[in-house]
Enzyme design. Structure first.
Site, mmCIF file in Angstrom:
data_model
loop_
_atom_site.group_PDB
_atom_site.id
_atom_site.type_symbol
_atom_site.label_atom_id
_atom_site.label_comp_id
_atom_site.label_asym_id
_atom_site.label_seq_id
_atom_site.Cartn_x
_atom_site.Cartn_y
_atom_site.Cartn_z
ATOM 1 N N GLY A 112 -0.915 4.422 0.086
ATOM 2 C CA GLY A 112 -1.763 5.538 0.520
ATOM 3 C C GLY A 112 -1.034 6.260 1.639
ATOM 4 N N ARG B 209 -21.270 11.699 11.730
ATOM 5 C CA ARG B 209 -21.838 11.177 10.483
ATOM 6 C C ARG B 209 -22.956 10.169 10.697
ATOM 7 N NH1 ARG B 209 -16.010 10.549 7.425
ATOM 8 N NH2 ARG B 209 -15.761 12.779 7.156
ATOM 9 N N GLY C 145 0.829 -1.198 0.000
ATOM 10 C CA GLY C 145 0.000 0.000 0.000
ATOM 11 C C GLY C 145 0.860 1.243 0.000
ATOM 12 N N GLY D 282 0.600 3.661 4.049
ATOM 13 C CA GLY D 282 1.686 2.869 3.460
ATOM 14 C C GLY D 282 2.866 3.726 3.040
HETATM 15 C C1 LIG Z 1 -14.097 10.552 -1.215
HETATM 16 C C2 LIG Z 1 -13.407 10.414 0.103
HETATM 17 C C3 LIG Z 1 -13.054 11.541 0.831
HETATM 18 C C4 LIG Z 1 -12.416 11.421 2.059
HETATM 19 N N1 LIG Z 1 -12.094 12.545 2.749
HETATM 20 C C5 LIG Z 1 -11.451 12.431 3.930
HETATM 21 C C6 LIG Z 1 -11.057 13.589 4.651
HETATM 22 O O1 LIG Z 1 -11.276 14.718 4.234
HETATM 23 N N2 LIG Z 1 -10.419 13.413 5.830
HETATM 24 C C7 LIG Z 1 -10.133 12.187 6.331
HETATM 25 O O2 LIG Z 1 -9.543 12.100 7.410
HETATM 26 N N3 LIG Z 1 -10.490 11.070 5.659
HETATM 27 C C8 LIG Z 1 -11.126 11.169 4.471
HETATM 28 N N4 LIG Z 1 -11.479 10.030 3.793
HETATM 29 C C9 LIG Z 1 -11.005 8.723 4.269
HETATM 30 C C10 LIG Z 1 -9.524 8.560 3.919
HETATM 31 O O3 LIG Z 1 -9.280 9.119 2.657
HETATM 32 C C11 LIG Z 1 -9.077 7.115 3.885
HETATM 33 O O4 LIG Z 1 -9.541 6.430 5.005
HETATM 34 C C12 LIG Z 1 -7.554 7.042 3.887
HETATM 35 O O5 LIG Z 1 -7.025 7.856 2.873
HETATM 36 C C13 LIG Z 1 -7.080 5.619 3.719
HETATM 37 O O6 LIG Z 1 -5.678 5.633 3.620
HETATM 38 P P1 LIG Z 1 -4.875 4.276 3.587
HETATM 39 O O7 LIG Z 1 -3.451 4.640 3.423
HETATM 40 O O8 LIG Z 1 -5.245 3.456 4.755
HETATM 41 O O9 LIG Z 1 -5.408 3.500 2.308
HETATM 42 P P2 LIG Z 1 -5.538 3.942 0.763
HETATM 43 O O10 LIG Z 1 -5.245 5.363 0.531
HETATM 44 O O11 LIG Z 1 -6.852 3.393 0.311
HETATM 45 O O12 LIG Z 1 -4.373 3.162 0.056
HETATM 46 C C14 LIG Z 1 -4.428 1.779 -0.138
HETATM 47 C C15 LIG Z 1 -3.180 1.362 -0.851
HETATM 48 O O13 LIG Z 1 -3.114 -0.057 -0.851
HETATM 49 C C16 LIG Z 1 -2.907 -0.533 -2.179
HETATM 50 N N5 LIG Z 1 -3.552 -1.843 -2.254
HETATM 51 C C17 LIG Z 1 -4.812 -2.195 -1.925
HETATM 52 N N6 LIG Z 1 -4.981 -3.530 -2.055
HETATM 53 C C18 LIG Z 1 -3.797 -4.014 -2.483
HETATM 54 C C19 LIG Z 1 -3.323 -5.296 -2.803
HETATM 55 N N7 LIG Z 1 -4.090 -6.384 -2.660
HETATM 56 N N8 LIG Z 1 -2.051 -5.422 -3.248
HETATM 57 C C20 LIG Z 1 -1.230 -4.345 -3.381
HETATM 58 N N9 LIG Z 1 -1.626 -3.100 -3.056
HETATM 59 C C21 LIG Z 1 -2.881 -2.946 -2.611
HETATM 60 C C22 LIG Z 1 -3.487 0.517 -3.080
HETATM 61 O O14 LIG Z 1 -2.896 0.432 -4.341
HETATM 62 C C23 LIG Z 1 -3.093 1.780 -2.301
HETATM 63 O O15 LIG Z 1 -1.765 2.117 -2.617
HETATM 64 C C24 LIG Z 1 -12.133 10.143 2.570
HETATM 65 C C25 LIG Z 1 -12.489 9.010 1.853
HETATM 66 C C26 LIG Z 1 -13.139 9.144 0.644
HETATM 67 C C27 LIG Z 1 -13.593 7.915 -0.058
#
Ligand SMILES: Cc1cc2nc3c(=O)[nH]c(=O)nc-3n(C[C@H](O)[C@H](O)[C@H](O)COP(=O)(O)OP(=O)(O)OC[C@H]3O[C@@H](n4cnc5c(N)ncnc54)[C@H](O)[C@@H]3O)c2cc1C
Length: 645
Positions: free
Chosen positions: A42, A337, A40, A45
C-alpha cells in the site's frame, strides 16, 4: 517488556531535524550487503520499499494481491493533507500538528505528530514530481478542499480517486527498483509469522496463495505495512482482504499492541441494507464540503419517510434539522468523524432516522447544486455520485444521499517508538498497521499523509540507524532452527484448521464476531457490554476451533483457508480490543464509553488517569495479556476539552 519511545531531546519543532543530524548512516557499499523485508505494498509499504531500493538496500516486498497496485490504499477517495497554505487561509505546520493532536483527542504522541506535519509538504512535492495528477485550479495551481476537524483548506485531491493516483505514483517508483533488481516482488503471498532470532526480527513465513507452499524468507530487518484491522467487525469500508493478521502475529511474537480499542467509525457510509452484505461502501468525507447533513425535525415526518409515505424533498426547509450545524456552529458539517458519527447515531436512536431501517441520515446537495450548478458538483464528486447511484439506485443529484456511520479505520496497531520500531528489535511498522499518529481519532485525509510520510520520509532515516549496527551481520540463513520452528507451527495450524471439518463456514464465525463487536465494542461501549463481549468472543472462538468447515486443500489456491487463518486471528484480536476498551474508563475520540460523557453528550476524558498509550503484551494462549503504559506528555500544546462549537 521495556517501552522506550526514544523521543529526541529539544523543542518539538527541532526534534526531527536533530534526529536526522545525528542518526547513524550506512555507507553505500554496506547497503548492498543488507536485506530488508517489507510486507505490504500500500502507500506505506510501496513508498518504503521503493525508497530502500533507491538507497541501495536489497528489498523483498510482499503482498496478498496479484499486483502491488491493488493494495487497499487504492480505495482512498477524498484526499491527502499538507500545510502548504496555498489557499492563504492561515495554515501552518503548527496548525496541522495542533489539529491532528486535538482531533485525536490528546491521545497521540506529540513528537511523532509534529514530524508528520513537518514532512507532509515534502510528500506533495514528491508526488507532484512523480506525476500524480492532483486537482488544479483554473490558473494551474494545486487545488485544495476542506476535511473534518480543520478550519482551513489543506486537502490535496485527485477527484474522488486520490489513493489510486498516489498508489500509482508509489508503484512507479517501486517498479523502477524492481526493474533495477533492487526490489524483489512477491505477489500473492501472505505472511503468516514473523521469525525472531536471538531477540531480533530476521524474517517471515509466508504462504504462496497460488500453490499453498509455505516459504521462509530472511533479512536483516522486517517492516510491517499491512494496513488496518477494521474487518474484525466483518462489515466495514475496508476491502475484503484487509486483515489484522500480520499485526497479530507480531504481537504473539513479542511486539506490543498499542491502543487496540481505538477504531474509527466514519459518518458517511452507505447504510447496511441486509444480512447478505459482506462489505460497506464509503461516501468520501469530501462530500461534507458541499453536502448538508439533516434529519426531519418532527418524528412523524421521519416515520412517514421510513414507511414510504413521504420523500425527503417534500420536507420543508423549516422542518429540517441540520443537526451538525445546530450543535457545532463553528465547524458545522466539517466536525471530525467521531463527533459527526455520534451525532448521527444520537438522532437515529432518538427516532429521527430515515431510510427503511431508520438507521440513516440525509446528506443533501440541493443547496450546493443551486449555488454552484450541477456541473461543478459533478466535476468535484462525479464518480462518488455514480457509485452511490449504482448501489442504491437513487440519483443523488435529485434526492439526498442516505448515510450512516460504519467501521472504517484502525488508529490502534503495533506499538512503535519514534523510529517506527516495535518492541522487537529490527521489526518496524508503518502506515495503518502501526498505532502511531492519530491518537483516539484520525482526521480525514491524514492516513494517506501518514502512510507516505512513514514510507518516503521517516523509515529511510530510522531504519539506517538500526542497520548501521548490522553491517557485520552476514546474510541471514533460512536454515536456522527458528525458521524451521516457525514454518512447522504455521503448517500445523493449517492442518488443524483443514481437519476440523465442522458444520459452519468461516463467514458464519466472522459475522458472529462482527455482530458482537459492532453491538458491544462499536460506537457506544459500556462496562457491562464489554464484559459480555469478552465472554461471547471466547465462546465463538471455542466454537470456531470445533466446528468450522474449511473447504479445499492446503496446497492449492484456497480462499476459504485464507479467510479461516485471518478469522482465527480476529477472534483473538477482537477480545483484546474489548479488554482495552473495558480498561479505558473514559471517552476519547472514537472510544465512547457511555458512562463517561459530558452533560451534552460529548466524550469526557479523564486525563488524570488515562493520558497514556495502552501497550499490551502477549503472555501465552488463553492467558491474560499484560498492559504497559506509555505516558503522553504535551510540551507545546495545552491539553483541553475538545470543542468544535
Ligand atoms: C474506502 C476508503 C477510503 C479512504 N479514503 C481516504 C482518504 O481519502 N484519505 C486518507 O488519508 N485516507 C483514506 N482512507 C484510509 C487509507 O486509505 C488507509 O488508511 C491507507 O491507505 C492504508 O495504507 P497502508 O499502506 O497502511 O495499508 P494498505 O493500503 O491497506 O496496504 C496493505 C498492504 O499489506 C498487504 N498485506 C496485508 N496483510 C498481509 C499479509 N499477511 N501478508 C502479506 N501482505 C499483506 C496487502 O496486500 C497490501 O499490499 C480510506 C480508507 C477507505 C477504506
Amino acid at each position: 517488556m521495556k517501552l522506550d519511545a526514544k523521543i529526541p531531546k529539544g523543542p518539538v519543532s527541532q526534534k526531527w531535524t536533530n534526529y536526522k543530524a545525528h542518526q547513524n548512516l550506512v555507507n553505500p557499499a554496506n547497503k548492498l550487503k543488507l536485506d530488508v523485508i517489507v510486507v505490504g505494498t500500500g502507500l506505506a509499504g510501496a513508498a518504503a520499499a521503493a525508497s530502500f531500493g533507491e538507497m541501495g538496500f536489497n528489498v523483498l516486498n510482499f503482498c496478498i494481491q496479484d499486483s502491488p497496485r491493488r493494495a487497499h490504499s487504492i480505495a482512498a477517495q477524498g484526499g491527502i493533507n499538507a500545510a502548504k497554505n496555498y489557499t492563504n487561509d492561515g495554515d501552518s505546520i503548527y496548525r496541522l500538528y495542533y489539529d491532528t493532536i486535538k482531533g485525536g483527542d490528546y491521545r497521540a504522541r506529540e513528537a511523532n505528530v509534529y514530524r508528520l506535519a513537518e514532512v507532509a509538504n515534502d510528500i506533495i512535492d514528491q508526488c507532484v514530481a512523480q506525476g500524480v495528477p492532483f486537482a488544479r485550479d483554473y490558473g494551474g495551481l494545486l487545488d485544495n478542499r476542506s476535511f473534518g476537524g480543520a478550519q482551513v483548506s489543506r486537502t490535496f485531491y485527485a477527484r474522488g480517486q486520490t489513493g489510486q493516483q498516489l498508489l500509482l505514483g508509489a508503484y512507479s517508483a517501486l517498479s523502477r527498483q524492481v526493474e533495477k533488481g533492487k526490489v524483489k516482488m512477491f505477489t500473492r503471498r501472505e505472511m503468516l509469522d514473523v521469525v525472531v532470532v536471538n531477540g531480533k526480527a530476521r524474517g517471515i513465513i509466508a504462504r504462496n496463495l497460488i500453490t499453498g507452499e509455505i516459504e521462509k524468507h530472511a533479512a536483516h530487518a522486517v517492516v510491517i505495512a499491512t494496513g488496518g484491522y477494521g474487518n474484525v467487525f466483518f462489515l466495514s469500508t475496508n476491502a475484503m482482504s484487509c486483515n489484522g493478521s500480520a499485526a497479530w502475529q507480531c504481537y504473539k511474537r513479542g511486539a506490543a499492541f498499542g491502543n487496540p480499542c481505538y477504531v474509527q467509525i466514519h459518518p458517511t457510509c452507505i447504510p447496511v441494507s441486509g444480512d447478505y452484505q459482506s462489505k460497506l461502501t464509503l461516501m468520501s468525507e469530501s462530500l461534507r464540503n458541499d453536502g448538508r447533513i439533516w434529519v426531519p425535525k418532527k418524528k412523524e415526518d421521519a416515520e412517514a419517510i421510513r414507511t414510504g409515505k413521504l420523500k425527503a424533498p417534500q420536507i420543508k426547509e423549516e422542518d429540517r434539522d441540520y443537526f451538525l450545524e445546530r450543535r457545532y456552529p463553528a465547524f458545522g458539517n466539517l466536525v471530525p468523524r467521531d463527533v459527526a458519527s455520534r451525532a448521527a447515531k444520537e438522532r437515529c436512536d432518538a427516532g429521527y432516522g430515515v431510510g427503511e431501517t431508520g438507521l440513516a441520515v440525509y446528506l443533501d446537495f440541493a443547496a450546493s447544486i443551486q449555488r454552484l450548478g450541477k456541473d461543478v458538483i459533478e466535476e468535484r464528486y462525479g464518480n462518488l455520485f455514480q457509485m452511490y447511484e449504482k448501489i442504491v439506485d437513487e440519483n443523488p443529484y435529485n434526492t439526498p444521499m442516505m448515510i450512516y456511520p460504519a467501521i472504517h479505520y484502525s488508529m490502534g496497531g503495533i506499538w512503535v517508538d519514534y523510529e517506527l520500531q516495535t518492541t522487537i528489535p529490527g521489526l518496524f511498522a508503518a502506515g495503518e498497521a502501526n498505532f502511531s499518529d492519530h491518537g483516539a481519532n484520525r482526521l480525514g485525509a491524514s492516513a494517506l499523509m501518514q502512510g507516505l510520510a512513514d514510507g518516503y520520509f521517516v523509515l529511510p532515516y530510522t531504519i539506517q540507524n538500526y542497520l548501521s549496527a548490522e553491517i557485520r551481520t552476514p546474510r541471514i540463513s533460512t536454515d536456522l532452527p527458528e525458521f524451521e520452528e516457525a514454518k512447522k507451527a504455521v503448517e500445523d495450524r493449517i492442518t488443524k484448521l483443514i481437519n476440523i471439518g465442522g458444520k459452519h463456514s468461516v463467514d458464519y464465525f466472522q459475522k458472529k464476531l462482527g455482530h458482537i463487536m459492532w453491538e458491544k465494542v462499536g460506537m457506544g461501549r459500556t462496562k457491562e457490554g464489554l464484559k459480555q463481549a469478552i465472554e461471547e468472543i471466547k465462546a465463538v472462538r471455542k466454537e470456531f476451533w470445533k466446528d468450522v468447515r474449511v473447504t479445499g486443500k492446503t496446497y492449492e489456491l484456497n480462499p476459504e483457508l485464507e479467510k479461516a487463518l485471518r478469522c482465527a486471528d480476529h477472534l483473538e484480536l477482537g477480545e483484546l480490543m474489548a479488554r482495552d476498551a473495558l480498561m479505558r474508563e473514559e471517552s476519547c475520540g472514537g472510544h465512547f464509553r457511555e458512562e463517561h460523557q459530558t452533560g451534552d453528550g460529548e466524550a469526557l476524558r479523564h486525563d488524570d488517569k488515562f493520558m497514556f498509550v495502552s501497550c499490551w503484551e502477549y503472555t501465552g494462549e488463553d492467558k491474560e495479556p499484560v498492559m504497559h503504559k506509555e505516558a503522553l506528555d504535551y510540551e507545546e500544546i495545552v491539553v483541553a476539552q475538545r470543542n468544535y462549537k
